[in-house]
Design a protein around this motif. Structure first.
Motif, PDB file in Angstrom:
ATOM      1  N   SER A   1      -0.929  20.320  13.394  1.00 35.60           N
ATOM      2  CA  SER A   1      -1.669  19.535  12.401  1.00 35.60           C
ATOM      3  C   SER A   1      -1.748  20.313  11.098  1.00 35.60           C
ATOM      4  O   SER A   1      -2.033  21.511  11.089  1.00 35.60           O
ATOM      5  CB  SER A   1      -3.075  19.222  12.905  1.00 35.60           C
ATOM      6  OG  SER A   1      -2.997  18.385  14.037  1.00 35.60           O
ATOM      7  N   ILE A   2      -1.495  19.599  10.011  1.00 36.30           N
ATOM      8  CA  ILE A   2      -1.539  20.206   8.676  1.00 36.30           C
ATOM      9  C   ILE A   2      -2.734  19.633   7.929  1.00 36.30           C
ATOM     10  O   ILE A   2      -2.885  18.418   7.829  1.00 36.30           O
ATOM     11  CB  ILE A   2      -0.239  19.929   7.905  1.00 36.30           C
ATOM     12  CG1 ILE A   2       0.940  20.586   8.628  1.00 36.30           C
ATOM     13  CG2 ILE A   2      -0.353  20.429   6.462  1.00 36.30           C
ATOM     14  CD1 ILE A   2       2.289  20.275   8.006  1.00 36.30           C
ATOM     15  N   ASP A   3      -3.588  20.532   7.437  1.00 38.37           N
ATOM     16  CA  ASP A   3      -4.765  20.155   6.661  1.00 38.37           C
ATOM     17  C   ASP A   3      -4.798  21.045   5.430  1.00 38.37           C
ATOM     18  O   ASP A   3      -4.955  22.255   5.551  1.00 38.37           O
ATOM     19  CB  ASP A   3      -6.027  20.333   7.506  1.00 38.37           C
ATOM     20  CG  ASP A   3      -7.296  19.892   6.798  1.00 38.37           C
ATOM     21  OD1 ASP A   3      -7.235  19.482   5.624  1.00 38.37           O
ATOM     22  OD2 ASP A   3      -8.362  19.957   7.437  1.00 38.37           O
ATOM     23  N   LEU A   4      -4.631  20.466   4.256  1.00 36.15           N
ATOM     24  CA  LEU A   4      -4.582  21.244   3.020  1.00 36.15           C
ATOM     25  C   LEU A   4      -5.936  21.400   2.349  1.00 36.15           C
ATOM     26  O   LEU A   4      -6.046  22.071   1.323  1.00 36.15           O
ATOM     27  CB  LEU A   4      -3.588  20.601   2.038  1.00 36.15           C
ATOM     28  CG  LEU A   4      -2.159  20.466   2.553  1.00 36.15           C
ATOM     29  CD1 LEU A   4      -1.287  19.800   1.498  1.00 36.15           C
ATOM     30  CD2 LEU A   4      -1.585  21.797   2.968  1.00 36.15           C
ATOM     31  N   ASP A   5      -6.995  20.787   2.905  1.00 31.70           N
ATOM     32  CA  ASP A   5      -8.331  20.911   2.321  1.00 31.70           C
ATOM     33  C   ASP A   5      -8.923  22.278   2.632  1.00 31.70           C
ATOM     34  O   ASP A   5      -8.720  22.842   3.700  1.00 31.70           O
ATOM     35  CB  ASP A   5      -9.265  19.826   2.866  1.00 31.70           C
ATOM     36  CG  ASP A   5      -8.875  18.443   2.390  1.00 31.70           C
ATOM     37  OD1 ASP A   5      -8.234  18.344   1.334  1.00 31.70           O
ATOM     38  OD2 ASP A   5      -9.202  17.468   3.091  1.00 31.70           O
ATOM     39  N   TYR A   6      -9.688  22.801   1.681  1.00 30.60           N
ATOM     40  CA  TYR A   6     -10.359  24.076   1.880  1.00 30.60           C
ATOM     41  C   TYR A   6     -11.613  23.865   2.725  1.00 30.60           C
ATOM     42  O   TYR A   6     -12.301  22.851   2.588  1.00 30.60           O
ATOM     43  CB  TYR A   6     -10.765  24.688   0.537  1.00 30.60           C
ATOM     44  CG  TYR A   6      -9.584  25.117  -0.288  1.00 30.60           C
ATOM     45  CD1 TYR A   6      -8.904  26.281   0.018  1.00 30.60           C
ATOM     46  CD2 TYR A   6      -9.149  24.348  -1.359  1.00 30.60           C
ATOM     47  CE1 TYR A   6      -7.812  26.682  -0.732  1.00 30.60           C
ATOM     48  CE2 TYR A   6      -8.060  24.737  -2.118  1.00 30.60           C
ATOM     49  CZ  TYR A   6      -7.396  25.910  -1.799  1.00 30.60           C
ATOM     50  OH  TYR A   6      -6.316  26.293  -2.538  1.00 30.60           O
ATOM     51  N   PRO A   7     -11.951  24.824   3.590  1.00 31.96           N
ATOM     52  CA  PRO A   7     -13.193  24.697   4.358  1.00 31.96           C
ATOM     53  C   PRO A   7     -14.408  24.878   3.443  1.00 31.96           C
ATOM     54  O   PRO A   7     -14.321  25.499   2.387  1.00 31.96           O
ATOM     55  CB  PRO A   7     -13.106  25.828   5.382  1.00 31.96           C
ATOM     56  CG  PRO A   7     -12.121  26.785   4.832  1.00 31.96           C
ATOM     57  CD  PRO A   7     -11.198  26.016   3.942  1.00 31.96           C
ATOM     58  N   ILE A   8     -15.531  24.320   3.868  1.00 31.16           N
ATOM     59  CA  ILE A   8     -16.781  24.412   3.122  1.00 31.16           C
ATOM     60  C   ILE A   8     -17.689  25.391   3.848  1.00 31.16           C
ATOM     61  O   ILE A   8     -17.987  25.209   5.037  1.00 31.16           O
ATOM     62  CB  ILE A   8     -17.458  23.032   3.022  1.00 31.16           C
ATOM     63  CG1 ILE A   8     -16.532  22.058   2.289  1.00 31.16           C
ATOM     64  CG2 ILE A   8     -18.824  23.143   2.346  1.00 31.16           C
ATOM     65  CD1 ILE A   8     -16.956  20.611   2.407  1.00 31.16           C
TER      66      ILE A   8
ATOM     67  N   VAL B   1     -19.912  30.733   8.702  1.00 32.46           N
ATOM     68  CA  VAL B   1     -19.640  29.478   9.386  1.00 32.46           C
ATOM     69  C   VAL B   1     -19.161  28.490   8.340  1.00 32.46           C
ATOM     70  O   VAL B   1     -19.807  28.276   7.323  1.00 32.46           O
ATOM     71  CB  VAL B   1     -20.890  28.934  10.116  1.00 32.46           C
ATOM     72  CG1 VAL B   1     -20.588  27.604  10.773  1.00 32.46           C
ATOM     73  CG2 VAL B   1     -21.381  29.945  11.143  1.00 32.46           C
ATOM     74  N   ALA B   2     -17.996  27.913   8.597  1.00 27.52           N
ATOM     75  CA  ALA B   2     -17.420  26.958   7.660  1.00 27.52           C
ATOM     76  C   ALA B   2     -16.964  25.727   8.424  1.00 27.52           C
ATOM     77  O   ALA B   2     -16.625  25.801   9.601  1.00 27.52           O
ATOM     78  CB  ALA B   2     -16.248  27.589   6.923  1.00 27.52           C
ATOM     79  N   THR B   3     -16.970  24.599   7.752  1.00 27.49           N
ATOM     80  CA  THR B   3     -16.485  23.360   8.362  1.00 27.49           C
ATOM     81  C   THR B   3     -15.438  22.744   7.447  1.00 27.49           C
ATOM     82  O   THR B   3     -15.434  22.973   6.245  1.00 27.49           O
ATOM     83  CB  THR B   3     -17.625  22.348   8.583  1.00 27.49           C
ATOM     84  OG1 THR B   3     -18.258  22.092   7.331  1.00 27.49           O
ATOM     85  CG2 THR B   3     -18.656  22.874   9.555  1.00 27.49           C
ATOM     86  N   ASP B   4     -14.554  21.965   8.054  1.00 27.29           N
ATOM     87  CA  ASP B   4     -13.584  21.249   7.238  1.00 27.29           C
ATOM     88  C   ASP B   4     -13.992  19.784   7.170  1.00 27.29           C
ATOM     89  O   ASP B   4     -15.048  19.393   7.667  1.00 27.29           O
ATOM     90  CB  ASP B   4     -12.163  21.427   7.775  1.00 27.29           C
ATOM     91  CG  ASP B   4     -11.959  20.843   9.161  1.00 27.29           C
ATOM     92  OD1 ASP B   4     -12.839  20.105   9.647  1.00 27.29           O
ATOM     93  OD2 ASP B   4     -10.922  21.109   9.763  1.00 27.29           O
ATOM     94  N   ASP B   5     -13.160  18.967   6.582  1.00 29.54           N
ATOM     95  CA  ASP B   5     -13.526  17.569   6.391  1.00 29.54           C
ATOM     96  C   ASP B   5     -13.610  16.785   7.694  1.00 29.54           C
ATOM     97  O   ASP B   5     -14.202  15.719   7.742  1.00 29.54           O
ATOM     98  CB  ASP B   5     -12.562  16.880   5.424  1.00 29.54           C
ATOM     99  CG  ASP B   5     -11.124  16.903   5.917  1.00 29.54           C
ATOM    100  OD1 ASP B   5     -10.796  17.724   6.797  1.00 29.54           O
ATOM    101  OD2 ASP B   5     -10.328  16.110   5.410  1.00 29.54           O
ATOM    102  N   GLU B   6     -13.033  17.330   8.777  1.00 32.60           N
ATOM    103  CA  GLU B   6     -13.124  16.656  10.076  1.00 32.60           C
ATOM    104  C   GLU B   6     -14.308  17.184  10.886  1.00 32.60           C
ATOM    105  O   GLU B   6     -14.461  16.881  12.054  1.00 32.60           O
ATOM    106  CB  GLU B   6     -11.823  16.844  10.855  1.00 32.60           C
ATOM    107  CG  GLU B   6     -10.643  16.174  10.183  1.00 32.60           C
ATOM    108  CD  GLU B   6      -9.329  16.457  10.894  1.00 32.60           C
ATOM    109  OE1 GLU B   6      -9.346  17.132  11.937  1.00 32.60           O
ATOM    110  OE2 GLU B   6      -8.302  15.990  10.399  1.00 32.60           O
ATOM    111  N   LYS B   7     -15.132  18.016  10.266  1.00 30.42           N
ATOM    112  CA  LYS B   7     -16.338  18.581  10.876  1.00 30.42           C
ATOM    113  C   LYS B   7     -16.030  19.468  12.076  1.00 30.42           C
ATOM    114  O   LYS B   7     -16.832  19.617  12.982  1.00 30.42           O
ATOM    115  CB  LYS B   7     -17.351  17.497  11.278  1.00 30.42           C
ATOM    116  CG  LYS B   7     -17.809  16.665  10.110  1.00 30.42           C
ATOM    117  CD  LYS B   7     -18.472  17.531   9.066  1.00 30.42           C
ATOM    118  CE  LYS B   7     -18.908  16.687   7.892  1.00 30.42           C
ATOM    119  NZ  LYS B   7     -19.011  17.431   6.679  1.00 30.42           N
ATOM    120  N   GLN B   8     -14.854  20.044  12.088  1.00 32.02           N
ATOM    121  CA  GLN B   8     -14.542  21.038  13.100  1.00 32.02           C
ATOM    122  C   GLN B   8     -15.076  22.357  12.573  1.00 32.02           C
ATOM    123  O   GLN B   8     -14.825  22.729  11.436  1.00 32.02           O
ATOM    124  CB  GLN B   8     -13.048  21.136  13.345  1.00 32.02           C
ATOM    125  CG  GLN B   8     -12.462  19.871  13.917  1.00 32.02           C
ATOM    126  CD  GLN B   8     -10.964  19.976  14.058  1.00 32.02           C
ATOM    127  OE1 GLN B   8     -10.349  20.880  13.523  1.00 32.02           O
ATOM    128  NE2 GLN B   8     -10.386  19.055  14.776  1.00 32.02           N
TER     129      GLN B   8
END
Length: 140
Positions: free
Chosen positions: A86-93, A115-122
């Motif tokens: 899986s490719i996700d180009l968004d930066y984690p928050i 602790v960081a999350t990405d847009d899919e809340k993983q």
């Protein structure tokens, strides 16, 4: 027949943050021919080095990508390996930072947890250690 290739990368269900997907590994014998594809696209020939290792780059797309590696030897034995990348180009928050112990004394070892999350809340966890006073990075 045993597997003709040992695939080191990618691992199944890998997450990466670039569209180039690297595949690498080794063949168990000479005269094994490899080709690879991504998302049912055209197969690309993969060059096998003299030491029986290989490395190749495929171009994927954002989201899930199915990688298919096909190997065949001179006797017609075949081996097919499929992997999902899986490719996700968004930066984690960054959602929180925890420093232990807290408060910290002079020259005391501390651990910093991010602790960081990405847009899919993983949830993604990163752990970094420092020795206060000398600021020498430690393995934790």
């Amino acid at each position: 027949m045993s597997d003709l290739i040992i695939l080191e990368t990618p691992k199944d269900n890998d997450y990466i943050n670039k569209t180039i997907i690297g595949i690498s590994g080794s063949v168990i014998a000479e005269d094994v021919f490899i080709k690879a594809s991504v998302n049912n696209g055209a197969f690309e020939n993969v060059f096998v080095e003299a030491d029986n290792t290989f490395a190749h780059k495929l171009i994927g797309s954002i989201g899930k990508n199915e990688i298919v590696i096909h190997a065949i030897d001179l006797y017609g034995n075949e081996n097919v390996i499929k992997r999902i990348v899986s490719i996700d180009l968004d930066y984690p928050i960054l959602s929180s930072v925890l420093i232990t112990p807290n408060p910290v004394g002079p020259r005391q070892k501390i651990k910093i947890y991010l602790v960081a999350t990405d847009d899919e809340k993983q949830t993604l966890y990163r752990k970094i250690g420092f020795e206060l006073g000398r600021y020498k990075a430690l393995r934790v």
